[in-house]
Design a protein around this motif. Structure first.
Motif, PDB file in Angstrom:
ATOM      1  N   CYS A 132       4.731  -2.438   0.013  1.00 49.27           N
ATOM      2  CA  CYS A 132       4.026  -2.123  -1.494  1.00 49.27           C
ATOM      3  C   CYS A 132       2.609  -1.871  -1.044  1.00 49.27           C
ATOM      4  N   LEU A 133       1.703  -2.399  -0.347  1.00 49.11           N
ATOM      5  CA  LEU A 133       0.417  -2.135  -0.195  1.00 49.11           C
ATOM      6  C   LEU A 133       0.080  -0.444   0.284  1.00 49.11           C
ATOM      7  N   GLU A 134       1.161  -0.178   1.139  1.00 51.42           N
ATOM      8  CA  GLU A 134       1.069   1.107   1.668  1.00 51.42           C
ATOM      9  C   GLU A 134       1.483   2.149   0.471  1.00 51.42           C
ATOM     10  N   LYS A 135       2.461   1.749  -0.280  1.00 50.16           N
ATOM     11  CA  LYS A 135       2.432   2.739  -1.562  1.00 50.16           C
ATOM     12  C   LYS A 135       1.322   2.530  -2.661  1.00 50.16           C
ATOM     13  N   LEU A 136       0.824   1.447  -2.475  1.00 52.05           N
ATOM     14  CA  LEU A 136      -0.664   1.609  -3.560  1.00 52.05           C
ATOM     15  C   LEU A 136      -1.631   2.105  -3.073  1.00 52.05           C
ATOM     16  N   GLY A 137      -1.794   2.422  -1.506  1.00 51.00           N
ATOM     17  CA  GLY A 137      -2.709   2.890  -0.949  1.00 51.00           C
ATOM     18  C   GLY A 137      -3.962   2.062  -0.630  1.00 51.00           C
ATOM     19  N   VAL A 138      -3.458   0.719  -0.338  1.00 56.35           N
ATOM     20  CA  VAL A 138      -4.335  -0.374   0.075  1.00 56.35           C
ATOM     21  C   VAL A 138      -4.394  -0.372   1.418  1.00 56.35           C
ATOM     22  N   ARG A 139      -5.534  -0.076   2.351  1.00 55.58           N
ATOM     23  CA  ARG A 139      -5.672  -0.468   3.400  1.00 55.58           C
ATOM     24  C   ARG A 139      -5.194  -1.928   3.706  1.00 55.58           C
ATOM     25  N   HIS A 140      -4.700  -2.116   4.897  1.00 55.72           N
ATOM     26  CA  HIS A 140      -4.363  -3.743   5.357  1.00 55.72           C
ATOM     27  C   HIS A 140      -4.306  -3.522   6.882  1.00 55.72           C
ATOM     28  N   LYS A 141      -4.334  -4.952   7.478  1.00 53.69           N
ATOM     29  CA  LYS A 141      -4.023  -5.293   8.751  1.00 53.69           C
ATOM     30  C   LYS A 141      -3.069  -6.394   8.788  1.00 53.69           C
ATOM     31  N   ARG A 142      -2.062  -6.254   9.611  1.00 53.15           N
ATOM     32  CA  ARG A 142      -0.868  -7.242   9.852  1.00 53.15           C
ATOM     33  C   ARG A 142      -1.125  -8.208  10.941  1.00 53.15           C
ATOM     34  N   VAL A 143      -1.138  -9.308  10.916  1.00 51.51           N
ATOM     35  CA  VAL A 143      -1.239 -10.194  12.048  1.00 51.51           C
ATOM     36  C   VAL A 143      -0.168 -11.329  12.234  1.00 51.51           C
TER      37      VAL A 143
END
Length: 192
Positions: free
Chosen positions: A101-112
């Protein structure tokens, strides 16, 4: 009462709201609505400053618009999980849907992912428009283990098996409903 006796802690019952400075209440409201599902609510008309109130998940976010905010708030480019942040428990155990969802919304993120005694906790970190960091996690996987005597209210910790997987969430644009992968509950159709 003996002057050396420690008074009891304040009689509080829950988190009411957090306040965040923002450069544009309009941009921040749009972000918190679209990405996290908060709903704008009425704020007191007697305020002599711009801002907005939002509510969901049992607490509020109070945005305080400050003309100086853009200069006062450090611009955050790196996503550092050790920085100040607020955290939201995900409704289901699979954070792949959150990440998609974050990718589709264009929101940069980091998964840990962290591990404690064989228990895995997935965390996803990202910034709001003003650089304040937000986490979505499966932190409820970890048991609450007091390090000293604790009030009974601490032990009212909700386990994932009784959480909100049966509730419907606003769909991520362009995303189909996902199946909750929480093995501790019946499968419920949810959407992010």
């Amino acid at each position: 009462m003996d002057s050396k006796e420690t008074p009891p802690p304040l009689p509080i019952s829950s988190v009411n709201h957090i306040s965040l400075l923002c450069a544009s209440a309009e941009k921040s409201v749009e972000f918190y609505e679209r990405v996290l599902g908060f709903v704008p609510i009425k704020r007191p008309g007697s305020f002599n400053f711009d801002g907005a109130w939002l509510f969901n998940y049992g607490f509020g976010i109070h945005l305080i618009e400050s003309p100086q905010a853009a200069a006062q708030l450090p611009k955050k480019d790196d996503i550092d999980p050790q920085d100040y942040h607020m955290s939201f428990q995900t409704a289901c155990q699979d954070v792949d849907d959150i990440e998609e969802c974050l990718e589709k919304l264009g929101v940069r993120h980091k998964r840990v992912q962290v591990e404690e005694s064989g228990i895995l906790v997935d965390q996803i970190f990202f910034h709001d428009p003003d650089g304040f960091m937000i986490e979505v996690c499966t932190c409820d996987n970890l048991p609450v283990v007091p390090l000293k005597s604790a009030p009974s209210t601490l032990m009212c910790h909700h386990s994932q098996s009784t959480f909100v997987c049966s509730q419907q969430y606003a769909r991520c644009p362009g995303s189909s409903a996902a199946i909750c992968s929480n093995a501790m509950t019946d499968l419920h159709e949810t959407s992010l």
